[in-house]
Scaffold this motif. Structure first.
Motif, PDB file in Angstrom:
ATOM      1  N   PRO A 191       4.250   0.950   6.674  1.00  0.00           N
ATOM      2  CA  PRO A 191       3.864   1.354   5.318  1.00  0.00           C
ATOM      3  C   PRO A 191       4.908   2.192   4.600  1.00  0.00           C
ATOM      4  N   VAL A 192       5.574   3.127   5.303  1.00  0.00           N
ATOM      5  CA  VAL A 192       6.560   3.963   4.634  1.00  0.00           C
ATOM      6  C   VAL A 192       7.803   3.159   4.257  1.00  0.00           C
TER       7      VAL A 192
ATOM      8  N   ALA B 281       0.239  -7.273   5.633  1.00  0.00           N
ATOM      9  CA  ALA B 281      -1.130  -7.733   5.404  1.00  0.00           C
ATOM     10  C   ALA B 281      -1.827  -6.946   4.301  1.00  0.00           C
ATOM     11  N   LEU B 282      -1.483  -5.666   4.171  1.00  0.00           N
ATOM     12  CA  LEU B 282      -2.163  -4.814   3.187  1.00  0.00           C
ATOM     13  C   LEU B 282      -1.476  -4.804   1.819  1.00  0.00           C
ATOM     14  N   LEU B 283      -0.189  -5.155   1.775  1.00  0.00           N
ATOM     15  CA  LEU B 283       0.538  -5.083   0.510  1.00  0.00           C
ATOM     16  C   LEU B 283      -0.055  -5.945  -0.609  1.00  0.00           C
ATOM     17  N   PRO B 284      -0.593  -7.129  -0.314  1.00  0.00           N
ATOM     18  CA  PRO B 284      -1.189  -7.912  -1.411  1.00  0.00           C
ATOM     19  C   PRO B 284      -2.304  -7.180  -2.156  1.00  0.00           C
TER      20      PRO B 284
ATOM     21  N   THR C 109      -3.786   0.887  -1.956  1.00  0.00           N
ATOM     22  CA  THR C 109      -4.634   0.535  -0.809  1.00  0.00           C
ATOM     23  C   THR C 109      -3.868   0.696   0.500  1.00  0.00           C
ATOM     24  N   LEU C 110      -2.616   0.235   0.511  1.00  0.00           N
ATOM     25  CA  LEU C 110      -1.802   0.327   1.722  1.00  0.00           C
ATOM     26  C   LEU C 110      -1.702   1.772   2.210  1.00  0.00           C
ATOM     27  N   PHE C 111      -1.356   2.686   1.314  1.00  0.00           N
ATOM     28  CA  PHE C 111      -1.153   4.067   1.730  1.00  0.00           C
ATOM     29  C   PHE C 111      -2.464   4.778   2.046  1.00  0.00           C
TER      30      PHE C 111
ATOM     31  N   SER D  43      -5.524   7.269   5.972  1.00  0.00           N
ATOM     32  CA  SER D  43      -6.861   7.539   6.494  1.00  0.00           C
ATOM     33  C   SER D  43      -6.945   7.241   7.985  1.00  0.00           C
ATOM     34  N   THR D  44      -6.225   6.212   8.425  1.00  0.00           N
ATOM     35  CA  THR D  44      -6.201   5.887   9.852  1.00  0.00           C
ATOM     36  C   THR D  44      -5.603   7.026  10.659  1.00  0.00           C
TER      37      THR D  44
END
Length: 418
Positions: free
Chosen positions: A257-258, A384-387, A392-394, A399-400
């Motif tokens: 993510p970073v 997977a999260l970027l779309p 949302t990704l961050f 949160s995880t």
């Protein structure tokens, strides 16, 4: 070693022992060499071919042998001793750099040849990293472990911070061949300094008797059984299991993510892709500060410090969801770097103090493995999260990590650490 450990060392006493000074200089210089060479290698491959597959091939050639050989290397460290393996791996690195230097100077090497030598360097790294970490408790009194770890990891963070500019500037000024020669000379100096520690460390010095050697560390075990014994120890020891799981989860939720999300964020909100370099420099500066902070004043309540470090990382990653200016993004990423480095010093020093001597190489190889092996999964997660957008990704990633902090806080073995 005959030096008695102290509960806590004053700053001016941290390197009072000449053996400690040699250890910090050798490992710190080796860390700077790593940072410089990675930039040199990337730029040299780009010089040989167009950006794309070739660059990825060479970097994978370094990463695959390193990941595949880390656990067997941990067994080797426990069998032969960390000082011997550290020195041997350091000299193997020098030999690879010299061979590459001769090829670059006398021929026009292909990408495949460079990749093969890079793979040999990755194999040397697999032995060097766990051995270097296991070497510290054999030389450093217990009360100084956090401080010396901080200095070594601070050198690594400093190399990551200034390495790209220094390596690129040197290549522009004197060329690839001369720059690689300087890097090889620095690596040889590091190897020479580290080799002097072989006479200092004697097999079995400082061994702790808090594990059954027949169950975990007997040298009579085959290599496969010795590796299995180390894995069983890591699984059945709550402190080790909890810290390894936390590091793995943090790497999965943060690295991709970073880096991937940060590049998209820079392009969409921070004024262009060029701002990514500024933001990542903030991570390097935060890492350097976190390493030095952890060593300057080792925390009295380590368990809650680990919880706080994990929470700081999670809060920083989640905070990237709201940033819209490069200065704010740099400050937030600096927090992530600070928390990561502080946590790294505390975790490594804690395990060095508490893991039985005859298992230390295997446990350090596991630490290194969970630090690097999950990067591909992290990149997949980010993709997977970027779309769904960077927000949302961050938020999901941060949160995880915050949930991980809450889980760590429920572990009595970690929470009660002093």
């Amino acid at each position: 070693m005959t030096t008695e450990p102290t509960a806590r060392s004053r700053p001016r006493e941290a390197l009072g022992d000449p053996h400690l000074r040699r250890l910090v200089v050798g490992q710190g210089l080796a860390a700077v060499v790593d940072a410089l060479f990675l930039v040199w290698l990337t730029l040299f491959v780009l010089e040989l071919s167009e950006p794309g597959f070739a660059t990825g091939l060479v970097l994978v050639a370094v990463a695959l042998p390193r990941a595949a050989l880390l656990l067997p290397a941990g067994v080797l460290v426990d069998r032969l001793g960390p000082a011997r393996i550290t020195a041997a791996a350091a000299w193997l690195r020098v030999a690879v750099l010299l061979a590459l230097g001769l090829l670059v100077t006398l021929t026009s090497p292909s990408v495949t040849t460079v990749a093969l030598l890079a793979g040999l360097l990755g194999a040397a790294d697999a032995a060097y990293f766990p051995a270097a970490l296991a070497l510290l408790p054999a030389v450093v009194p217990t009360g100084k472990l956090a401080r010396v770890n901080a200095l070594v990891q601070g050198a690594e963070s400093g190399g990551d911070l200034i390495g790209p500019a220094v390596a690129a500037g040197a290549i522009a000024a004197v060329g690839f061949e001369a720059t690689l020669g300087v890097i090889a000379a620095m690596a040889a100096l590091a190897a020479g300094v580290l080799s002097t520690l072989i006479r200092v460390v004697r097999r079995g010095d400082g061994a702790r008797d808090d594990a059954d050697p027949d169950a975990f560390g007997s040298e009579q075990l085959s290599s496969a059984r010795a590796l299995g014994a180390g894995l069983r120890y890591a699984w059945h020891e709550p402190l080790v299991r909890g810290m390894l799981a936390a590091i793995a989860l943090i790497n999965i939720a943060v690295v991709g993510p970073v880096l991937v999300g940060g590049a998209v964020l820079a392009d969409q909100r921070l004024g262009g892709a060029g701002s990514l370099g500024v933001v990542l420099s903030g991570f390097g500066a935060g890492s350097l500060a976190g390493s030095l902070m952890a060593g300057w004043r080792p925390p009295a309540r380590r368990g809650w410090t680990v919880v706080g470090g994990v929470a700081a990382i999670g809060a920083g990653v989640a905070g990237l969801a709201a940033v819209s200016h490069v200065i704010t993004a740099t400050a937030v990423v600096s927090l992530v770097g600070l928390g990561s480095a502080f946590l790294g010093v505390v975790v490594v020093a804690t395990l060095q103090e508490r893991v039985p001597n005859q298992l230390l190489g295997r446990m350090m190889s596991l630490i290194v493995l969970v630090t690097v092996a999950f990067d591909p999964f992290s990149y997949v997660l980010a993709g997977a999260l970027l779309p769904y957008g960077t927000t949302t990704l961050f938020l999901v990633s941060g949160s995880t990590v915050l949930a991980c902090a809450a889980l760590v806080a429920t572990s009595p073995a970690i929470r009660s650490l002093r």
